[in-house]
Scaffold this motif. Sequence first.
Motif, PDB file in Angstrom:
ATOM      1  N   UNK A  80       0.481  -1.012   0.379  1.00 16.42           N
ATOM      2  CA  UNK A  80       0.003   0.284  -0.124  1.00 16.42           C
ATOM      3  C   UNK A  80       0.044   1.795   0.324  1.00 16.42           C
ATOM      4  N   UNK A  81       1.194   1.471  -1.006  1.00 14.01           N
ATOM      5  CA  UNK A  81       2.328   2.779  -1.392  1.00 14.01           C
ATOM      6  C   UNK A  81       1.484   4.315  -0.879  1.00 14.01           C
ATOM      7  N   UNK A  82       0.141   4.632  -0.673  1.00 17.79           N
ATOM      8  CA  UNK A  82      -0.320   5.483   0.152  1.00 17.79           C
ATOM      9  C   UNK A  82      -0.086   5.291   1.820  1.00 17.79           C
ATOM     10  N   UNK A  83      -0.169   4.375   2.242  1.00 18.69           N
ATOM     11  CA  UNK A  83       0.844   4.066   3.734  1.00 18.69           C
ATOM     12  C   UNK A  83       2.552   4.600   3.439  1.00 18.69           C
ATOM     13  N   UNK A  84       2.594   3.849   2.997  1.00 20.05           N
ATOM     14  CA  UNK A  84       4.313   3.730   3.127  1.00 20.05           C
ATOM     15  C   UNK A  84       4.859   5.370   2.667  1.00 20.05           C
ATOM     16  N   UNK A  85       4.263   6.124   2.012  1.00 22.04           N
ATOM     17  CA  UNK A  85       4.555   7.577   1.620  1.00 22.04           C
ATOM     18  C   UNK A  85       4.029   8.427   3.120  1.00 22.04           C
ATOM     19  N   UNK A  86       3.008   7.933   3.922  1.00 23.81           N
ATOM     20  CA  UNK A  86       2.932   8.552   5.115  1.00 23.81           C
ATOM     21  C   UNK A  86       3.555   8.347   6.066  1.00 23.81           C
ATOM     22  N   UNK A  87       3.890   6.646   6.093  1.00 22.58           N
ATOM     23  CA  UNK A  87       4.901   6.797   7.937  1.00 22.58           C
ATOM     24  C   UNK A  87       5.655   6.366   7.877  1.00 22.58           C
ATOM     25  N   UNK A  88       6.539   6.459   7.062  1.00 23.63           N
ATOM     26  CA  UNK A  88       8.102   5.856   5.707  1.00 23.63           C
ATOM     27  C   UNK A  88       8.751   6.432   5.944  1.00 23.63           C
ATOM     28  N   UNK A  89      10.548   6.496   6.520  1.00 27.13           N
ATOM     29  CA  UNK A  89      10.786   7.353   6.241  1.00 27.13           C
ATOM     30  C   UNK A  89      12.205   7.470   5.404  1.00 27.13           C
ATOM     31  N   UNK A  90      12.285   5.820   4.633  1.00 22.75           N
ATOM     32  CA  UNK A  90      13.126   5.402   3.172  1.00 22.75           C
ATOM     33  C   UNK A  90      12.290   4.362   2.973  1.00 22.75           C
ATOM     34  N   UNK A  91      12.685   3.860   2.282  1.00 23.49           N
ATOM     35  CA  UNK A  91      12.399   3.027   1.081  1.00 23.49           C
ATOM     36  C   UNK A  91      13.206   2.243   0.130  1.00 23.49           C
ATOM     37  N   UNK A  92      13.588   0.862   0.200  1.00 26.77           N
ATOM     38  CA  UNK A  92      13.703  -0.104  -0.684  1.00 26.77           C
ATOM     39  C   UNK A  92      13.010  -0.760  -1.175  1.00 26.77           C
ATOM     40  N   UNK A  93      13.427  -0.777  -2.457  1.00 28.99           N
ATOM     41  CA  UNK A  93      12.676  -1.682  -3.766  1.00 28.99           C
ATOM     42  C   UNK A  93      13.302  -2.920  -4.067  1.00 28.99           C
ATOM     43  N   UNK A  94      12.538  -4.098  -4.194  1.00 28.71           N
ATOM     44  CA  UNK A  94      13.778  -5.164  -4.350  1.00 28.71           C
ATOM     45  C   UNK A  94      12.688  -5.945  -6.127  1.00 28.71           C
ATOM     46  N   UNK A  95      13.123  -6.238  -7.180  1.00 34.03           N
ATOM     47  CA  UNK A  95      13.095  -6.389  -7.824  1.00 34.03           C
ATOM     48  C   UNK A  95      14.016  -7.615  -8.466  1.00 34.03           C
ATOM     49  N   UNK A  96      13.145  -8.509  -8.957  1.00 36.51           N
ATOM     50  CA  UNK A  96      14.120 -10.050  -8.708  1.00 36.51           C
ATOM     51  C   UNK A  96      14.868 -10.164  -8.417  1.00 36.51           C
ATOM     52  N   UNK A  97      14.770 -10.124  -6.686  1.00 37.17           N
ATOM     53  CA  UNK A  97      15.824 -10.547  -5.730  1.00 37.17           C
ATOM     54  C   UNK A  97      16.802  -9.585  -5.536  1.00 37.17           C
ATOM     55  N   UNK A  98      17.141  -8.388  -6.707  1.00 39.90           N
ATOM     56  CA  UNK A  98      18.040  -7.567  -6.574  1.00 39.90           C
ATOM     57  C   UNK A  98      16.843  -6.075  -6.060  1.00 39.90           C
ATOM     58  N   UNK A  99      18.055  -5.706  -4.961  1.00 41.95           N
ATOM     59  CA  UNK A  99      17.646  -4.183  -4.421  1.00 41.95           C
ATOM     60  C   UNK A  99      18.046  -2.807  -6.005  1.00 41.95           C
ATOM     61  N   UNK A 100      16.537  -2.298  -6.803  1.00 43.91           N
ATOM     62  CA  UNK A 100      16.300  -2.387  -7.647  1.00 43.91           C
ATOM     63  C   UNK A 100      16.790  -1.014  -7.397  1.00 43.91           C
ATOM     64  N   UNK A 101      16.423  -0.447  -6.133  1.00 37.55           N
ATOM     65  CA  UNK A 101      16.238   1.595  -5.308  1.00 37.55           C
ATOM     66  C   UNK A 101      15.828   1.627  -4.259  1.00 37.55           C
ATOM     67  N   UNK A 102      16.734   2.322  -4.572  1.00 34.51           N
ATOM     68  CA  UNK A 102      16.832   3.067  -2.587  1.00 34.51           C
ATOM     69  C   UNK A 102      16.319   4.322  -2.480  1.00 34.51           C
ATOM     70  N   UNK A 103      15.810   5.213  -1.358  1.00 36.00           N
ATOM     71  CA  UNK A 103      15.670   6.513  -1.856  1.00 36.00           C
ATOM     72  C   UNK A 103      15.569   7.107  -0.295  1.00 36.00           C
TER      73      UNK A 103
END
Length: 505
Positions: free
Chosen positions: A201-224
């Motif tokens: 739930x991305x709307x929740x993530x953008x409300x409560x989280x400080x940072x985000x890590x995206x996994x795609x196909x077993x690899x960390x694709x994005x950090x921000x």
Amino acid sequence: MSEAILEMQHIAKAFSGIYALKDAQLTLHKGSVMALVGENGAGKSTLMRILTGIYDHDGGTVLYKGQPVHFKNAMQAREAGIAIIHQEFNLFPNLTVAENIFLGDKSTQVHGLVNWAAMYRRAQELVDSIGGTFSVQEKVQALSVQNQQVVEIVKALAANAEVLIMDEPTSALPESEVQHLFHTIRGLKARGVAIVYVSHRLNEIFEICDDITVLRDGVTAFLSPVAATSQQEVVAQMIGREVAVLYPKQEAEIGGPVFEVEHLSDGATVKDLSFCVRKGEILGLYGLVGSGATECPEALFGLVGSARGTFRMDGCQIHLNSPAQAVENHIAYVPPDRHRQGIIRQLSIRFNLTLAVIRRLCRRSFVQRREEQALIDEYIGKLRIKCAADTQKVTFLSGGNQQKVVIAKWLATKPSLLILNDPTRGVDVGAKAEIYALISELACAGMAIIITSSEISEILGMSDRILVLNEGVVAREFLRGQADQKSLLSAALVRSDEPQGGDVR
């Protein structure tokens, strides 16, 4: 920024030679919330199971408080201060709250005997400290889902957790209780607890989280940092392509009534509902827990024996006393819990997909294999179900593809009315977009659709008309574009005997 309490560097894990993780990385700081996102099958669960000692890793390093660690089991991780709250709570319903909190904890024992007074006192202090309002002497089975989640959080605090993993923490919570959870999370942050927040739930993530890590196909694709990115960018990173519109609602030509119900009651939650759904229309039902929004679809599909009401399909009166009668009258139902109600996981895609139409495929008790194969190929292609073969067991599919199998099974019955009860629960963003597109296509083809959802944005994004249910009756009706999250929640919260500030249609 505070110091890093946890670092997972270049983590790799393979099962039978197939890599679930190839180069996964994650950094977590004290007093912060890190969102961990990715499509189903991206490796999120595997990464968290490595962190908590459930799986061993084949490569890479885990640093905890600056030191390399290699937990052999979940107990070791918990004793070190790393705890996980699973999507399905790990509680004993017939035990009290305090007994659940301190189960297996010898700190409440004196000479081998439980000091009950001290245990209840300490448990109540912990519950009170994060805003809990219930007695720890209550049995867990008597608590709401929200309060059961509080018990899970307190269990972690009692074990002095410094890292807390929350797996889909709002999946079973109504919208009105999500803010209570966020209040608790902010309190944990203030204590210095580091949190990994796993959610679709991305709307929740953008409300409560400080940072985000995206996994795609077993690899960390994005950090921000969350503040430095957008939902659209996160979705693109998750699925490896741009998604122009999350809710691809097409304008369908809405015709006359297909299904009508008058004075529907289930003898419990649903009190007196009357409405119709038209050809090509997507009718959204929204309400809080106990409003009847979830129970109404069950009653319409004949799952509630005590349900009463008058039903008409294409102007002709029908009876809906059982699911068999509903199917005979061209009604299909996609349940909210696919694992328990929608699929048989240990059987094949082929078996599951044809389950509701097997009689139609038989001649003199023999299945017509060519007809069966044509149907299977049609719906695997139409719904873009990703699988090795139609003989593959459903349990090995991602959550999104499992849900597609459920939908395909019911579309194979050629329904006039499709009832979708929380159809994207536990489904990743990429699969959600595909399911939304399919729903819109079905409406454009003239199918009448009823949809319920625990996500307000889904109801707003996909519905032509919205009925807000409150205490088992229709409290308000909105046409597409008339409502927003605030107005839906307001209508859902106001008691049915109080003025709504508008007419009920």
